[in-house]
Design a protein around this motif. Structure first.
Motif, PDB file in Angstrom:
ATOM      1  N   ALA A  31       3.699  85.759 137.642  1.00  0.00           N
ATOM      2  CA  ALA A  31       4.513  84.551 137.779  1.00  0.00           C
ATOM      3  C   ALA A  31       3.802  83.503 138.633  1.00  0.00           C
ATOM      4  CB  ALA A  31       5.867  84.907 138.379  1.00  0.00           C
ATOM      5  N   ARG A  32       3.053  83.981 139.635  1.00  0.00           N
ATOM      6  CA  ARG A  32       2.342  83.026 140.520  1.00  0.00           C
ATOM      7  C   ARG A  32       1.269  82.281 139.722  1.00  0.00           C
ATOM      8  NH1 ARG A  32      -0.284  85.992 145.247  1.00  0.00           N
ATOM      9  NH2 ARG A  32       1.758  85.872 146.231  1.00  0.00           N
ATOM     10  N   ALA A  33       0.523  83.014 138.910  1.00  0.00           N
ATOM     11  CA  ALA A  33      -0.534  82.372 138.104  1.00  0.00           C
ATOM     12  C   ALA A  33       0.096  81.454 137.061  1.00  0.00           C
ATOM     13  CB  ALA A  33      -1.389  83.447 137.430  1.00  0.00           C
ATOM     14  N   LEU A  34       1.210  81.916 136.480  1.00  0.00           N
ATOM     15  CA  LEU A  34       1.910  81.108 135.470  1.00  0.00           C
ATOM     16  C   LEU A  34       2.377  79.797 136.091  1.00  0.00           C
ATOM     17  CD1 LEU A  34       3.341  80.757 132.707  1.00  0.00           C
ATOM     18  CD2 LEU A  34       5.224  82.139 133.627  1.00  0.00           C
ATOM     19  N   ALA A  35       2.950  79.891 137.294  1.00  0.00           N
ATOM     20  CA  ALA A  35       3.438  78.674 137.966  1.00  0.00           C
ATOM     21  C   ALA A  35       2.280  77.723 138.255  1.00  0.00           C
ATOM     22  CB  ALA A  35       4.158  79.048 139.255  1.00  0.00           C
ATOM     23  N   ASP A  36       1.141  78.266 138.686  1.00  0.00           N
ATOM     24  CA  ASP A  36      -0.026  77.408 138.980  1.00  0.00           C
ATOM     25  C   ASP A  36      -0.444  76.617 137.747  1.00  0.00           C
ATOM     26  OD1 ASP A  36      -1.824  79.635 141.301  1.00  0.00           O
ATOM     27  OD2 ASP A  36      -0.040  78.367 141.523  1.00  0.00           O
ATOM     28  N   VAL A  37      -0.479  77.288 136.593  1.00  0.00           N
ATOM     29  CA  VAL A  37      -0.894  76.609 135.358  1.00  0.00           C
ATOM     30  C   VAL A  37       0.153  75.570 134.959  1.00  0.00           C
ATOM     31  CG1 VAL A  37      -1.382  76.916 132.901  1.00  0.00           C
ATOM     32  CG2 VAL A  37      -2.286  78.562 134.559  1.00  0.00           C
ATOM     33  N   ALA A  38       1.431  75.925 135.089  1.00  0.00           N
ATOM     34  CA  ALA A  38       2.507  74.985 134.715  1.00  0.00           C
ATOM     35  C   ALA A  38       2.489  73.767 135.641  1.00  0.00           C
ATOM     36  CB  ALA A  38       3.861  75.685 134.777  1.00  0.00           C
ATOM     37  N   ILE A  39       2.211  73.992 136.925  1.00  0.00           N
ATOM     38  CA  ILE A  39       2.150  72.872 137.872  1.00  0.00           C
ATOM     39  C   ILE A  39       0.990  71.939 137.506  1.00  0.00           C
ATOM     40  CG2 ILE A  39       1.553  72.305 140.277  1.00  0.00           C
ATOM     41  CD1 ILE A  39       3.302  74.828 141.044  1.00  0.00           C
ATOM     42  N   ALA A  40      -0.123  72.521 137.103  1.00  0.00           N
ATOM     43  CA  ALA A  40      -1.267  71.687 136.685  1.00  0.00           C
ATOM     44  C   ALA A  40      -0.883  70.837 135.467  1.00  0.00           C
ATOM     45  CB  ALA A  40      -2.474  72.573 136.371  1.00  0.00           C
ATOM     46  N   GLU A  41      -0.122  71.417 134.545  1.00  0.00           N
ATOM     47  CA  GLU A  41       0.336  70.650 133.367  1.00  0.00           C
ATOM     48  C   GLU A  41       1.293  69.543 133.795  1.00  0.00           C
ATOM     49  OE1 GLU A  41      -2.148  72.227 131.024  1.00  0.00           O
ATOM     50  OE2 GLU A  41      -0.626  70.973 130.057  1.00  0.00           O
ATOM     51  N   LEU A  42       2.162  69.849 134.764  1.00  0.00           N
ATOM     52  CA  LEU A  42       3.134  68.841 135.230  1.00  0.00           C
ATOM     53  C   LEU A  42       2.417  67.673 135.916  1.00  0.00           C
ATOM     54  CD1 LEU A  42       6.137  70.921 136.586  1.00  0.00           C
ATOM     55  CD2 LEU A  42       6.219  69.101 134.863  1.00  0.00           C
ATOM     56  N   ARG A  43       1.305  67.958 136.559  1.00  0.00           N
ATOM     57  CA  ARG A  43       0.592  66.862 137.214  1.00  0.00           C
ATOM     58  C   ARG A  43       0.082  65.884 136.165  1.00  0.00           C
ATOM     59  NH1 ARG A  43       1.247  68.428 141.889  1.00  0.00           N
ATOM     60  NH2 ARG A  43       0.386  70.219 143.014  1.00  0.00           N
ATOM     61  N   VAL A  44      -0.263  66.406 134.980  1.00  0.00           N
ATOM     62  CA  VAL A  44      -0.738  65.538 133.895  1.00  0.00           C
ATOM     63  C   VAL A  44       0.453  64.868 133.216  1.00  0.00           C
ATOM     64  CG1 VAL A  44      -1.933  65.531 131.679  1.00  0.00           C
ATOM     65  CG2 VAL A  44      -2.740  67.018 133.527  1.00  0.00           C
ATOM     66  N   LEU A  89       7.940  69.402 129.880  1.00  0.00           N
ATOM     67  CA  LEU A  89       7.262  70.698 129.772  1.00  0.00           C
ATOM     68  C   LEU A  89       8.271  71.778 129.394  1.00  0.00           C
ATOM     69  CD1 LEU A  89       4.581  72.330 130.398  1.00  0.00           C
ATOM     70  CD2 LEU A  89       5.535  72.716 132.662  1.00  0.00           C
ATOM     71  N   VAL A  90       7.855  72.650 128.504  1.00  0.00           N
ATOM     72  CA  VAL A  90       8.669  73.824 128.132  1.00  0.00           C
ATOM     73  C   VAL A  90       7.888  75.080 128.505  1.00  0.00           C
ATOM     74  CG1 VAL A  90       9.578  75.166 126.189  1.00  0.00           C
ATOM     75  CG2 VAL A  90       9.901  72.686 126.239  1.00  0.00           C
ATOM     76  N   LEU A  91       8.562  76.017 129.191  1.00  0.00           N
ATOM     77  CA  LEU A  91       7.982  77.341 129.450  1.00  0.00           C
ATOM     78  C   LEU A  91       8.560  78.292 128.404  1.00  0.00           C
ATOM     79  CD1 LEU A  91       7.993  78.511 133.206  1.00  0.00           C
ATOM     80  CD2 LEU A  91       6.084  77.789 131.777  1.00  0.00           C
ATOM     81  N   ASP A  92       7.730  78.830 127.549  1.00  0.00           N
ATOM     82  CA  ASP A  92       8.213  79.689 126.461  1.00  0.00           C
ATOM     83  C   ASP A  92       8.183  81.149 126.912  1.00  0.00           C
ATOM     84  OD1 ASP A  92       6.882  80.567 123.136  1.00  0.00           O
ATOM     85  OD2 ASP A  92       8.681  81.194 124.230  1.00  0.00           O
ATOM     86  N   GLY A  93       9.327  81.563 127.481  1.00  0.00           N
ATOM     87  CA  GLY A  93       9.456  82.933 127.991  1.00  0.00           C
ATOM     88  C   GLY A  93      10.488  83.723 127.209  1.00  0.00           C
ATOM     89  N   ILE A  94      10.559  83.483 125.883  1.00  0.00           N
ATOM     90  CA  ILE A  94      11.573  84.165 125.060  1.00  0.00           C
ATOM     91  C   ILE A  94      11.160  85.616 124.800  1.00  0.00           C
ATOM     92  CG2 ILE A  94      12.664  84.206 122.765  1.00  0.00           C
ATOM     93  CD1 ILE A  94      12.242  81.111 122.715  1.00  0.00           C
ATOM     94  N   LEU A  95       9.914  85.751 124.327  1.00  0.00           N
ATOM     95  CA  LEU A  95       9.453  87.046 123.842  1.00  0.00           C
ATOM     96  C   LEU A  95       7.972  87.219 124.200  1.00  0.00           C
ATOM     97  CD1 LEU A  95      10.934  89.125 122.142  1.00  0.00           C
ATOM     98  CD2 LEU A  95      10.174  87.923 120.092  1.00  0.00           C
ATOM     99  N   GLY A  96       7.643  88.377 124.720  1.00  0.00           N
ATOM    100  CA  GLY A  96       6.233  88.610 125.061  1.00  0.00           C
ATOM    101  C   GLY A  96       5.683  89.745 124.233  1.00  0.00           C
ATOM    102  N   ILE A  97       5.216  90.787 124.893  1.00  0.00           N
ATOM    103  CA  ILE A  97       4.597  91.895 124.146  1.00  0.00           C
ATOM    104  C   ILE A  97       5.560  93.067 124.018  1.00  0.00           C
ATOM    105  CG2 ILE A  97       2.258  91.243 124.841  1.00  0.00           C
ATOM    106  CD1 ILE A  97       2.324  93.655 126.813  1.00  0.00           C
ATOM    107  N   GLY A  98       6.834  92.814 124.261  1.00  0.00           N
ATOM    108  CA  GLY A  98       7.830  93.901 124.130  1.00  0.00           C
ATOM    109  C   GLY A  98       7.752  94.540 122.759  1.00  0.00           C
ATOM    110  N   ARG A  99       7.944  95.825 122.702  1.00  0.00           N
ATOM    111  CA  ARG A  99       7.797  96.576 121.444  1.00  0.00           C
ATOM    112  C   ARG A  99       9.008  96.288 120.568  1.00  0.00           C
ATOM    113  NH1 ARG A  99       7.144 101.505 123.453  1.00  0.00           N
ATOM    114  NH2 ARG A  99       4.894 101.570 123.509  1.00  0.00           N
ATOM    115  N   LEU A 100       8.800  95.568 119.495  1.00  0.00           N
ATOM    116  CA  LEU A 100       9.929  95.192 118.620  1.00  0.00           C
ATOM    117  C   LEU A 100       9.537  95.409 117.180  1.00  0.00           C
ATOM    118  CD1 LEU A 100      10.906  91.779 120.193  1.00  0.00           C
ATOM    119  CD2 LEU A 100      12.180  93.905 120.374  1.00  0.00           C
TER     120      LEU A 100
END
Ligand SMILES: NC(=O)C1=CN([C@@H]2O[C@H](COP(=O)(O)OP(=O)(O)OC[C@H]3O[C@@H](n4cnc5c(N)ncnc54)[C@H](O)[C@@H]3O)[C@@H](O)[C@H]2O)[C@@H](O)CC1
Ligand SMILES: [K+]
Length: 237
Positions: A36-49, A120-131
């Protein structure tokens, strides 16, 4: 700290990544906090743009959990952070952290009405969960369809993989939100370099969680010559 590498990168299946995560989780390594920390860093960089409001699409599992923990860190830099819970279940601790930080839970219909207001949209609907079936359904599908229909879409940061993309073979149906950036955890997923993955993933940031030495020893990989920016959240306090 992130340095970019255009060399050949090893990519792994979701099962391999899950197997590699298990012992570290058992040792109590804070993988989700690092992710989550790395994700936030990348999202913050996008928000700066592209400054503005953030829409967090939170699914029922840990992918949604990552997005919600990261959302807590975005409140300070975004105009506002709205969270939509697309399923009846949610990662409780992560939602509490996001709300405590000042994120606002909004209904699917409210988000759908104002979907053109977000930078900005954070797409946290579905990841690598076994489905068995990764096609988005219900509210998640409806919201992604609304976003896909916008003449100019918000920037999209995909959490681990674009939701609906198969993390192993890169198959996906039509209703998947293409990402400007995908922040993938632990190892590059094979589905990001196969099938529709390259077209949907955007720029790829790989978050080092300490899994790769194990993966290299224990699991076959596909290698891909793609540009990957490496993030290492473990080095900070
Ligand atoms: N386990 C770990 O150590 C780590 C896991 N991480 C995160 O955990 C994720 C995997 O989490 P989970 O295994 O909980 O699975 P996911 O969060 O990928 O999603 C599975 C959940 O989505 C719901 N779902 C099922 N079908 C759906 C559909 N068609 N549309 C929308 N939602 C649907 C199900 O209720 C299921 O619980 C990774 O992608 C990554 O984001 C990262 O934090 C890294 C560390
Ligand atoms: K996702």
């Amino acid at each position: 700290m992130a340095e970019s590498a255009a060399a050949r990168v090893a990519a792994y299946t979701a099962d391999a990544v899950r197997a590699a995560e298990a012992p570290l989780l058992a040792e109590g390594r804070p993988l989700m906090r690092w992710a989550a920390r790395a994700l936030a860093d990348v999202a913050i960089a996008e928000l700066r743009v592209a400054p503005g409001a953030v829409l967090v699409l939170a699914g029922a599992g840990d992918n949604g959990g990552d997005a919600l923990f990261a959302a807590a860190d975005l409140v300070a830099v975004a105009d506002r952070v709205d969270v939509v819970l697309v399923r009846d279940r949610v990662h409780r601790e992560a939602l509490d952290a996001a709300v405590a930080a000042g994120a606002r839970v909004v209904s699917v219909s409210e988000a759908s009405t104002h979907v053109d207001e977000y930078a900005l949209v954070l797409d946290g609907i579905l990841g690598i969960g076994r489905l068995a079936d990764r096609r988005l359904r219900g509210s998640a599908r409806a919201l992604v369809e609304r976003l896909l229909a916008l003449p100019d879409r918000p920037r999209v940061v995909a959490v681990d993989v674009p939701s609906g993309l198969d993390p192993d073979d890169g198959t996906a149906d039509a209703i998947v939100l293409p990402a400007d950036v995908t922040v993938t955890f632990g190892a590059l997923k094979a589905g990001l370099v196969r099938g529709r993955g390259p077209g949907l993933a955007g720029r790829v940031h790989l978050v080092d969680l300490g899994l790769e030495p194990y993966l290299r020893r224990a699991h076959p990989a596909v290698t891909a010559a793609i540009e990957v920016v490496r993030e290492d959240p473990r080095t900070r306090a």
